[in-house]
Design a protein around this motif. Structure first.
Motif, PDB file in Angstrom:
ATOM      1  N   LEU A  63      39.121 -33.025  71.560  1.00 48.89           N
ATOM      2  CA  LEU A  63      39.623 -31.660  71.470  1.00 48.89           C
ATOM      3  C   LEU A  63      38.623 -30.771  70.735  1.00 48.89           C
ATOM      4  CD1 LEU A  63      42.194 -29.971  72.121  1.00 48.89           C
ATOM      5  CD2 LEU A  63      42.922 -30.411  69.780  1.00 48.89           C
ATOM      6  N   ASP A  64      38.307 -29.637  71.336  1.00 47.23           N
ATOM      7  CA  ASP A  64      37.383 -28.673  70.732  1.00 47.23           C
ATOM      8  C   ASP A  64      38.186 -27.695  69.879  1.00 47.23           C
ATOM      9  OD1 ASP A  64      35.470 -26.826  70.076  1.00 47.23           O
ATOM     10  OD2 ASP A  64      34.659 -26.619  72.103  1.00 47.23           O
ATOM     11  N   GLU A  65      38.444 -28.089  68.639  1.00 46.91           N
ATOM     12  CA  GLU A  65      39.277 -27.281  67.759  1.00 46.91           C
ATOM     13  C   GLU A  65      38.613 -25.947  67.436  1.00 46.91           C
ATOM     14  OE1 GLU A  65      40.658 -29.331  64.318  1.00 46.91           O
ATOM     15  OE2 GLU A  65      41.429 -31.054  65.434  1.00 46.91           O
ATOM     16  N   ALA A  66      37.276 -25.938  67.301  1.00 47.50           N
ATOM     17  CA  ALA A  66      36.574 -24.704  66.957  1.00 47.50           C
ATOM     18  C   ALA A  66      36.768 -23.637  68.031  1.00 47.50           C
ATOM     19  CB  ALA A  66      35.093 -24.988  66.741  1.00 47.50           C
ATOM     20  N   THR A  67      36.666 -24.043  69.295  1.00 49.35           N
ATOM     21  CA  THR A  67      36.838 -23.090  70.385  1.00 49.35           C
ATOM     22  C   THR A  67      38.258 -22.557  70.438  1.00 49.35           C
ATOM     23  OG1 THR A  67      35.081 -24.059  71.728  1.00 49.35           O
ATOM     24  CG2 THR A  67      36.757 -22.803  72.898  1.00 49.35           C
ATOM     25  N   LEU A  68      39.244 -23.441  70.233  1.00 45.83           N
ATOM     26  CA  LEU A  68      40.635 -22.989  70.244  1.00 45.83           C
ATOM     27  C   LEU A  68      40.890 -21.994  69.113  1.00 45.83           C
ATOM     28  CD1 LEU A  68      42.456 -26.367  71.011  1.00 45.83           C
ATOM     29  CD2 LEU A  68      42.008 -24.485  72.585  1.00 45.83           C
ATOM     30  N   THR A  69      40.328 -22.251  67.961  1.00 48.31           N
ATOM     31  CA  THR A  69      40.483 -21.328  66.831  1.00 48.31           C
ATOM     32  C   THR A  69      39.832 -19.985  67.143  1.00 48.31           C
ATOM     33  OG1 THR A  69      40.532 -23.183  65.287  1.00 48.31           O
ATOM     34  CG2 THR A  69      40.052 -21.006  64.374  1.00 48.31           C
ATOM     35  N   GLN A  70      38.687 -20.007  67.818  1.00 51.18           N
ATOM     36  CA  GLN A  70      38.031 -18.761  68.216  1.00 51.18           C
ATOM     37  C   GLN A  70      38.894 -17.964  69.186  1.00 51.18           C
ATOM     38  OE1 GLN A  70      34.202 -19.850  69.770  1.00 51.18           O
ATOM     39  NE2 GLN A  70      33.461 -20.634  67.802  1.00 51.18           N
ATOM     40  N   VAL A  71      39.616 -18.651  70.067  1.00 50.36           N
ATOM     41  CA  VAL A  71      40.508 -17.960  71.003  1.00 50.36           C
ATOM     42  C   VAL A  71      41.615 -17.246  70.242  1.00 50.36           C
ATOM     43  CG1 VAL A  71      42.154 -18.268  72.892  1.00 50.36           C
ATOM     44  CG2 VAL A  71      39.989 -19.512  72.917  1.00 50.36           C
TER      45      VAL A  71
ATOM     46  N   VAL B 255      35.645 -10.718  71.515  1.00 57.43           N
ATOM     47  CA  VAL B 255      35.534 -11.849  72.442  1.00 57.43           C
ATOM     48  C   VAL B 255      34.091 -12.307  72.637  1.00 57.43           C
ATOM     49  CG1 VAL B 255      37.637 -11.208  73.670  1.00 57.43           C
ATOM     50  CG2 VAL B 255      35.420 -10.330  74.461  1.00 57.43           C
ATOM     51  N   GLY B 256      33.183 -11.812  71.839  1.00 63.66           N
ATOM     52  CA  GLY B 256      31.760 -12.080  72.051  1.00 63.66           C
ATOM     53  C   GLY B 256      31.382 -13.541  71.982  1.00 63.66           C
ATOM     54  N   ARG B 257      32.120 -14.343  71.226  1.00 63.32           N
ATOM     55  CA  ARG B 257      31.746 -15.753  71.088  1.00 63.32           C
ATOM     56  C   ARG B 257      32.375 -16.635  72.172  1.00 63.32           C
ATOM     57  NH1 ARG B 257      32.719 -17.937  65.193  1.00 63.32           N
ATOM     58  NH2 ARG B 257      34.731 -16.865  65.415  1.00 63.32           N
ATOM     59  N   LEU B 258      33.161 -16.041  73.049  1.00 55.26           N
ATOM     60  CA  LEU B 258      33.850 -16.827  74.076  1.00 55.26           C
ATOM     61  C   LEU B 258      33.085 -16.790  75.389  1.00 55.26           C
ATOM     62  CD1 LEU B 258      37.535 -15.677  73.479  1.00 55.26           C
ATOM     63  CD2 LEU B 258      36.372 -17.670  72.530  1.00 55.26           C
ATOM     64  N   ALA B 259      33.331 -17.803  76.219  1.00 55.54           N
ATOM     65  CA  ALA B 259      32.780 -17.819  77.569  1.00 55.54           C
ATOM     66  C   ALA B 259      33.322 -16.613  78.336  1.00 55.54           C
ATOM     67  CB  ALA B 259      33.155 -19.110  78.273  1.00 55.54           C
TER      68      ALA B 259
ATOM     69  N   GLY C  24      48.486 -28.097  65.067  1.00 52.15           N
ATOM     70  CA  GLY C  24      49.740 -27.449  65.433  1.00 52.15           C
ATOM     71  C   GLY C  24      49.675 -26.668  66.727  1.00 52.15           C
ATOM     72  N   TRP C  25      50.318 -25.497  66.720  1.00 52.33           N
ATOM     73  CA  TRP C  25      50.488 -24.708  67.935  1.00 52.33           C
ATOM     74  C   TRP C  25      49.171 -24.227  68.530  1.00 52.33           C
ATOM     75  CZ3 TRP C  25      48.633 -19.763  68.411  1.00 52.33           C
ATOM     76  CH2 TRP C  25      48.306 -19.092  67.228  1.00 52.33           C
ATOM     77  N   VAL C  26      48.112 -24.210  67.747  1.00 55.81           N
ATOM     78  CA  VAL C  26      46.823 -23.719  68.226  1.00 55.81           C
ATOM     79  C   VAL C  26      46.325 -24.552  69.413  1.00 55.81           C
ATOM     80  CG1 VAL C  26      44.420 -23.280  67.556  1.00 55.81           C
ATOM     81  CG2 VAL C  26      46.272 -22.791  65.956  1.00 55.81           C
ATOM     82  N   VAL C  27      46.765 -25.809  69.510  1.00 52.20           N
ATOM     83  CA  VAL C  27      46.411 -26.645  70.661  1.00 52.20           C
ATOM     84  C   VAL C  27      46.778 -25.941  71.970  1.00 52.20           C
ATOM     85  CG1 VAL C  27      46.989 -28.800  71.856  1.00 52.20           C
ATOM     86  CG2 VAL C  27      46.576 -28.814  69.386  1.00 52.20           C
ATOM     87  N   TYR C  28      47.822 -25.160  71.972  1.00 50.23           N
ATOM     88  CA  TYR C  28      48.331 -24.551  73.196  1.00 50.23           C
ATOM     89  C   TYR C  28      47.782 -23.151  73.470  1.00 50.23           C
ATOM     90  CZ  TYR C  28      52.164 -28.028  72.817  1.00 50.23           C
ATOM     91  OH  TYR C  28      52.921 -29.171  72.735  1.00 50.23           O
ATOM     92  N   VAL C  29      46.888 -22.636  72.637  1.00 55.93           N
ATOM     93  CA  VAL C  29      46.575 -21.209  72.709  1.00 55.93           C
ATOM     94  C   VAL C  29      46.038 -20.782  74.068  1.00 55.93           C
ATOM     95  CG1 VAL C  29      44.245 -21.489  71.717  1.00 55.93           C
ATOM     96  CG2 VAL C  29      45.453 -19.293  71.518  1.00 55.93           C
ATOM     97  N   VAL C  30      45.225 -21.582  74.711  1.00 56.20           N
ATOM     98  CA  VAL C  30      44.672 -21.189  76.008  1.00 56.20           C
ATOM     99  C   VAL C  30      45.764 -21.181  77.069  1.00 56.20           C
ATOM    100  CG1 VAL C  30      43.078 -21.839  77.855  1.00 56.20           C
ATOM    101  CG2 VAL C  30      42.343 -21.961  75.460  1.00 56.20           C
ATOM    102  N   GLN C  31      46.522 -22.261  77.161  1.00 58.93           N
ATOM    103  CA  GLN C  31      47.565 -22.335  78.185  1.00 58.93           C
ATOM    104  C   GLN C  31      48.676 -21.318  77.921  1.00 58.93           C
ATOM    105  OE1 GLN C  31      47.841 -23.818  81.066  1.00 58.93           O
ATOM    106  NE2 GLN C  31      45.866 -24.876  80.955  1.00 58.93           N
ATOM    107  N   ALA C  32      49.005 -21.097  76.674  1.00 58.30           N
ATOM    108  CA  ALA C  32      50.029 -20.086  76.369  1.00 58.30           C
ATOM    109  C   ALA C  32      49.568 -18.712  76.827  1.00 58.30           C
ATOM    110  CB  ALA C  32      50.319 -20.083  74.866  1.00 58.30           C
ATOM    111  N   THR C  33      48.295 -18.419  76.643  1.00 54.38           N
ATOM    112  CA  THR C  33      47.756 -17.143  77.109  1.00 54.38           C
ATOM    113  C   THR C  33      47.834 -17.040  78.626  1.00 54.38           C
ATOM    114  OG1 THR C  33      46.251 -17.037  75.203  1.00 54.38           O
ATOM    115  CG2 THR C  33      45.706 -15.672  77.113  1.00 54.38           C
ATOM    116  N   LEU C  34      47.536 -18.125  79.319  1.00 58.24           N
ATOM    117  CA  LEU C  34      47.622 -18.114  80.782  1.00 58.24           C
ATOM    118  C   LEU C  34      49.055 -17.891  81.253  1.00 58.24           C
ATOM    119  CD1 LEU C  34      45.167 -21.040  81.645  1.00 58.24           C
ATOM    120  CD2 LEU C  34      44.740 -18.580  81.773  1.00 58.24           C
TER     121      LEU C  34
END
Length: 545
Positions: free
Chosen positions: A15-23, A32-36, A91-101
């Motif tokens: 799991l890329d925790e750093a990327t999820l935290t950046q999201v 959003v500059g640090r995101l793909a 915690g909930w940060v694991v879901y941040v990408v899918q929750a956004t989708l």
């Protein structure tokens, strides 16, 4: 209490925790500059449609639950998705990408960290009554803030959150659909199978909760499984935490549930989830994949294309928004076959197995291995000593071996290194045609143990012409009555499998008495004798398509 000190471990090793935290930070600030680029575009669109905020959900007893809320600004009637966290401190940060989708598709979304983990207050109760009440409180929290009506409610959880999601659905009539990934149906069976404690699994769960705040009763239940052969108190504790115990309530409302599990799941083995799946009478779907706990769905957690998360979206779109996407007319069971990964679909679990093929265990001739054949053969005993480890093991390392399997690199077992003095071995002749194993194998035999009561572990292997093997499935058995010197009837289900054994390969059954997955120490000083019988022949029953 156990003197063992479980080592800290992540249930999500890649799991890329750093990327999820950046999201999360980008959702809050708009930076959003640090995101793909694709992820940045999703964040910008989500911020244009809905308000994101970090929140504290008042859970049962006033316990504050850390969360993230995606709330649309208009007063339209909208469905809600609630996502209780996995068994991780992130915690909930694991879901941040899918929750956004999900938010981009018009859902209100609340992801929260289960009590006792991360920034949430309270103590870990393992899907206890407090956790169920927390789930209901989460619905109340969003309903009190949404400008429009909540038209439907879905619960989605991975791992720990999946069990909580099912239990909330059993108790709260507002829940209209569930997605349960890497889940459990019978928690007691996940801890204790065929009289055998799952020590490595329980130790791993404790290690993964090293930074969490476990209640005293929770810690006692886990430690009792590790240190106390009398597991009855832990099984009693696990019963109300098992969705199968509440299946009648779920069936009365016909709550649609989508499950996803891995064939070689080491924390919540497949059969106990199948038990729950087969008991459901409402809309249901089961995805079985190569790998181990949470591995098959892990790419989707960071937003990569993933068929499991794609089905989760389709499930909710149909059952919460009435989208005619066809998922209700497709097969209930979708299986990814080892090892090349073809996907097969069947209308029901019962249709997965076309027929069963019974192979009889016969004794060795000329000092070789025993045989597996379509008819009983030599009436010769197979005798081996208990207490020593052999190369026949469930996995190299819990969870991590599953990631290797997903990469097409399953563990290779050198079968010639299995000491026949400490294991019973039976093999078929090279198969003239491929054998497609689909379903639950069963093993029936009678053995006699002299000396201390052993645990027996049955391993089923696919062996090539060079004697190199991959594991197909396995199961343990312990004679809890301890009838030393008396014949014991062993009749067990091995974990379900979807596996193609190539033509020219052999099917091999290995029976030994120690595996680190199940035991903390070998039981030495005894012998095991498996004796063929005309009246009650020993056999391996294989499910084939």
């Amino acid at each position: 209490m156990s003197s063992q000190q479980p080592q800290p471990i992540s249930l999500y090793p890649e799991l890329d925790e750093a990327t999820l935290t950046q999201v999360v930070e980008a959702l809050e600030t708009g930076q959003v500059g640090r995101l793909a680029p694709a992820r940045a575009a999703e964040i910008e669109e989500a911020r244009a449609q809905a308000d994101f905020s970090r929140v504290t959900v008042p859970g049962d007893g006033g316990v504050g639950l850390d969360g993230g809320l995606w709330l649309h600004r208009d007063d339209r009637s909208r469905p809600l998705i609630v996502m209780p966290s996995p068994w991780v401190n992130l915690g909930w940060v694991v879901y941040v990408v899918q929750a956004t989708l999900f938010a981009l598709k018009g859902y209100h979304v609340l992801a929260y960290t289960a009590r006792g983990f991360g920034a949430s207050e309270g103590e870990v109760e393992v899907a206890g009554t407090e956790d169920i009440a927390d789930g209901s409180a989460a619905i109340d929290f969003v309903a009190g803030r949404a400008r429009g009506e909540i038209s439907a409610v879905g619960f989605l959880g991975d791992s720990y959150g999946s069990g909580i999601s099912q239990l909330v659905a059993a108790e709260d009539i507002r829940v209209d659909a569930v997605v349960a990934l890497s889940t459990w149906g019978d928690l007691g069976e996940a801890f204790y199978e065929n009289g055998t404690r799952h020590l490595a699994a329980v130790s791993t769960l404790l290690g993964a909760a090293a930074e969490a705040r476990l209640s005293e009763r929770t810690r006692q239940a886990f430690e009792d499984v590790l240190s106390n052969p009398d597991v009855r108190p832990s099984l009693e504790w696990a019963l109300p935490r098992s969705p199968h115990h509440h299946v009648g309530k779920i069936n009365r409302r016909g709550v649609p549930i989508l499950y996803a599990n891995a064939w070689h799941e080491t924390l919540f083995p497949t059969n106990q989830t199948l038990k729950m799946f087969n008991a459901l009478t409402g809309p249901k779907r089961l995805l079985l994949s190569i790998g181990d706990h949470s591995g098959p769905e892990s790419p989707g957690i960071i937003g990569l294309p993933n068929r499991i998360w794609a089905d989760a979206h389709r499930w909710f779109d149909h059952h919460l928004k009435d989208v005619a996407n066809g998922i209700d007319t497709e097969g209930q069971v979708v299986t990814q076959i080892m090892w090349k990964g073809p996907i097969e679909e069947q209308p029901t679990w019962g249709a997965v197995t076309g027929r069963t093929e019974r192979l009889y265990l016969s004794g060795p001739s000329n000092g070789g291995d025993g045989t597996l054949a379509d008819k009983p053969g030599l009436d010769t005993d197979v005798v081996f000593r208990s207490g020593a480890d052999t190369p026949a093991t469930v996995a190299n390392k819990i969870i991590f071996s599953g990631y290797a399997e997903m990469a097409g690199l399953p563990k290779v077992y050198p079968t010639d290194e299995i000491d026949r003095a400490h294991a019973g071995v039976w093999s078929t002749a090279p198969l003239p045609v491929a054998m497609k194993l689909r379903g639950v194998p069963r093993l029936h035999l009678t053995y006699t143990a002299q000396g201390p009561t052993p645990t027996l572990i049955a391993h089923l292997f696919d062996v090539d012409a060079d004697g190199r093997a991959n594991i197909v499935t396995h199961a343990p058995f312990t004679d809890v009555e301890g009838t030393a010197g008396q014949p014991v009837a062993l009749d067990i289900a091995l974990q379900a499998t979807g596996y193609d054994v190539a033509a020219g390969h052999r099917v091999m059954l290995v029976l030994d008495t120690f595996d680190p997955f199940y035991g903390s120490a070998p039981v030495e000083g005894g012998t095991i004798t498996v004796s063929p019988s005309e009246e009650d022949p020993s056999y391996l029953e294989l499910p084939v398509s």
